[in-house]
Design an enzyme around this catalytic site. Structure first.
Site, PDB file in Angstrom:
ATOM      1  N   HIS A 151       1.505   2.605   8.399  1.00  0.00           N
ATOM      2  CA  HIS A 151       1.620   2.613   6.939  1.00  0.00           C
ATOM      3  C   HIS A 151       3.030   3.114   6.594  1.00  0.00           C
ATOM      4  O   HIS A 151       3.205   4.227   6.103  1.00  0.00           O
ATOM      5  CB  HIS A 151       0.543   3.526   6.366  1.00  0.00           C
ATOM      6  CG  HIS A 151       0.318   3.401   4.886  1.00  0.00           C
ATOM      7  ND1 HIS A 151       1.197   2.759   4.034  1.00  0.00           N
ATOM      8  CD2 HIS A 151      -0.695   3.845   4.107  1.00  0.00           C
ATOM      9  CE1 HIS A 151       0.726   2.820   2.803  1.00  0.00           C
ATOM     10  NE2 HIS A 151      -0.419   3.461   2.821  1.00  0.00           N
ATOM     11  N   ARG A 206      -1.497  -5.389   2.242  1.00  0.00           N
ATOM     12  CA  ARG A 206      -2.401  -4.469   2.950  1.00  0.00           C
ATOM     13  C   ARG A 206      -3.530  -5.301   3.545  1.00  0.00           C
ATOM     14  O   ARG A 206      -4.095  -6.154   2.863  1.00  0.00           O
ATOM     15  CB  ARG A 206      -2.964  -3.427   1.992  1.00  0.00           C
ATOM     16  CG  ARG A 206      -4.117  -2.646   2.608  1.00  0.00           C
ATOM     17  CD  ARG A 206      -4.502  -1.453   1.814  1.00  0.00           C
ATOM     18  NE  ARG A 206      -3.483  -0.418   1.906  1.00  0.00           N
ATOM     19  CZ  ARG A 206      -3.647   0.832   1.452  1.00  0.00           C
ATOM     20  NH1 ARG A 206      -4.779   1.170   0.863  1.00  0.00           N
ATOM     21  NH2 ARG A 206      -2.687   1.720   1.570  1.00  0.00           N
ATOM     22  N   LYS A 262     -12.388 -18.263   1.396  1.00  0.00           N
ATOM     23  CA  LYS A 262     -12.701 -19.655   1.775  1.00  0.00           C
ATOM     24  C   LYS A 262     -12.252 -19.946   3.197  1.00  0.00           C
ATOM     25  O   LYS A 262     -12.328 -21.073   3.664  1.00  0.00           O
ATOM     26  CB  LYS A 262     -11.972 -20.616   0.829  1.00  0.00           C
ATOM     27  CG  LYS A 262     -12.293 -20.452  -0.630  1.00  0.00           C
ATOM     28  CD  LYS A 262     -11.487 -21.486  -1.428  1.00  0.00           C
ATOM     29  CE  LYS A 262     -11.601 -21.260  -2.917  1.00  0.00           C
ATOM     30  NZ  LYS A 262     -10.631 -22.095  -3.642  1.00  0.00           N
ATOM     31  N   ARG A 284      -3.219   4.188  -5.044  1.00  0.00           N
ATOM     32  CA  ARG A 284      -1.812   4.583  -5.092  1.00  0.00           C
ATOM     33  C   ARG A 284      -0.846   3.529  -4.579  1.00  0.00           C
ATOM     34  O   ARG A 284       0.164   3.229  -5.208  1.00  0.00           O
ATOM     35  CB  ARG A 284      -1.558   5.847  -4.246  1.00  0.00           C
ATOM     36  CG  ARG A 284      -1.776   7.134  -4.969  1.00  0.00           C
ATOM     37  CD  ARG A 284      -2.226   8.175  -3.967  1.00  0.00           C
ATOM     38  NE  ARG A 284      -3.502   7.770  -3.433  1.00  0.00           N
ATOM     39  CZ  ARG A 284      -4.660   8.044  -4.015  1.00  0.00           C
ATOM     40  NH1 ARG A 284      -4.701   8.757  -5.081  1.00  0.00           N
ATOM     41  NH2 ARG A 284      -5.797   7.590  -3.510  1.00  0.00           N
ATOM     42  N   THR A 285      -1.139   2.997  -3.394  1.00  0.00           N
ATOM     43  CA  THR A 285      -0.141   2.125  -2.780  1.00  0.00           C
ATOM     44  C   THR A 285       0.093   0.884  -3.650  1.00  0.00           C
ATOM     45  O   THR A 285       1.227   0.546  -3.983  1.00  0.00           O
ATOM     46  CB  THR A 285      -0.561   1.744  -1.352  1.00  0.00           C
ATOM     47  OG1 THR A 285      -0.822   2.951  -0.638  1.00  0.00           O
ATOM     48  CG2 THR A 285       0.536   0.973  -0.645  1.00  0.00           C
TER      49      THR A 285
HETATM   50  C1  NCD Z   1      -3.916   6.194   3.014  1.00  0.00           C
HETATM   51  C2  NCD Z   1      -4.193   4.832   3.617  1.00  0.00           C
HETATM   52  O1  NCD Z   1      -4.552   3.885   2.932  1.00  0.00           O
HETATM   53  O2  NCD Z   1      -4.001   4.737   4.822  1.00  0.00           O
HETATM   54  N1  NCD Z   1      -3.849   6.153   1.629  1.00  0.00           N
HETATM   55  C3  NCD Z   1      -2.680   5.785   1.042  1.00  0.00           C
HETATM   56  O3  NCD Z   1      -2.217   4.675   1.167  1.00  0.00           O
HETATM   57  N2  NCD Z   1      -2.022   6.717   0.351  1.00  0.00           N
HETATM   58  C4  NCD Z   1      -4.783   7.253   3.537  1.00  0.00           C
HETATM   59  C5  NCD Z   1      -6.263   7.076   3.478  1.00  0.00           C
HETATM   60  O4  NCD Z   1      -6.792   6.039   3.068  1.00  0.00           O
HETATM   61  O5  NCD Z   1      -6.939   8.018   3.864  1.00  0.00           O
END
Ligand code: NCD
Length: 304
Positions: A129, A101, A80, A51-52
């Protein structure tokens, strides 16, 4: 330069303005179809995501921009031995904005110190997040008509669940919000967060059983037990099915409960709950795209 690293770096007024912008985009998407023409977003994902990452990419495309990046650290120069600081200096030569991320807490903050372009934290380890929080807040506001005066239940892995940490840090600044924390002893919120709630005078109740508190909740935020952050598999197996929201438990809840989940879900919400009108987690996914559009607009407008 402005970044989105921690939700507490943004005031409540600024967050409300982002929600207004997202509402505006939802009402008139065509007005924004060229807003980011010829701009590029780099998505640097050192950890798995569906999703993100895709919502950042969809957001940029719907604004008329382009995307580049990687979705697997193994295919980047990180494999590397390249540092995050060198990577963002490089990527900043190609892209106008970076969404990152990373499994290490604080990596996007380090990146921002070296980046020539705005950096968005798309999740850093078990820490924060903030853009999931933007999706959560918009969903709450669209469902409830407000973000204040709410009893919010947080259920599941509150220790490693970074979405919980960011959402509590954001909502605790709205008036008359209280939290009911539902978790096994081992997965309670980190000490720094409990201390921050205490300092702000935010009412907080900690319980182990969902059934005991579900009738009192306006919002129920379910979370997955974060397998990848456990040191030992046996602990994960023991705790993974601690909470399962099913239609029986939903009968105990208010008619106007809003059920949220950042997703991905494993077992913690039974599929039979999905058709309940109180289940809002797929609306939350869509709202996430609109909030990321609003955020990209805001961050790139600030660099003009
Ligand atoms: C979450 C995350 O990555 O922290 N997912 C997300 O980005 N919607 C929650 C999760 O991984 O459980």
């Amino acid at each position: 330069m402005r970044h989105m690293l921690d939700i507490t770096d943004w005031s409540i007024e600024e967050i409300n303005a982002l929600m207004d912008q997202a509402d505006e985009i939802i009402a008139r998407p065509d007005d924004y179809a060229d807003a980011m023409r010829r701009k590029k977003l780099a998505s640097l994902f050192y950890e798995p995501s569906t999703r993100t990452r895709l919502s950042f990419e969809a957001a940029m495309i719907e604004l008329g921009g382009h995307v580049l990046g990687f979705s697997d650290a193994g295919s980047s120069s990180a494999s590397k031995g390249e540092s995050v600081s060198d990577t963002v200096r490089t990527v900043g030569c190609y892209a106008d904005i970076i969404a990152m991320r990373h499994p290490k807490e604080g990596a996007p903050t380090v990146a921002a110190q070296f980046s020539p372009v705005p950096v968005i934290n798309a999740g850093d380890g078990g820490h924060n997040h903030p853009t999931q929080t933007l999706a959560d807040l918009l969903t709450i506001r669209r469902e409830k008509g407000r973000v204040d005066r709410l009893v919010v239940g947080m259920c599941g892995d509150l220790q490693f669940g970074r979405t919980v940490h960011s959402l509590m840090s954001a909502m605790s600044r709205y008036p008359e919000v209280s939290f009911v924390l539902i978790s096994p002893e081992e997965l309670k919120i980190p000490g720094y967060l409990r201390e921050s709630m205490r300092r702000q005078g935010v009412p907080l109740m900690e319980v182990e059983k969902l059934e005991d508190v579900i009738p009192a909740l306006d919002i129920l935020y379910m979370t997955r037990v974060q397998r990848e952050r456990f040191f030992n598999e046996a602990d994960y197996v023991r705790l993974k099915d601690s909470y399962i929201l099913d239609p029986d438990k939903m009968t105990l809840a208010r008619k106007d409960l809003t059920v949220l989940h950042p997703l991905p879900r494993v077992n913690e919400i039974s599929h039979a709950v999905d058709n309940d009108p109180r289940a809002c987690y797929f609306k939350q996914v869509l709202n996430g795209k609109y909030m990321r559009m609003a955020l990209i607009l805001k961050l790139l407008e600030a660099t003009k």
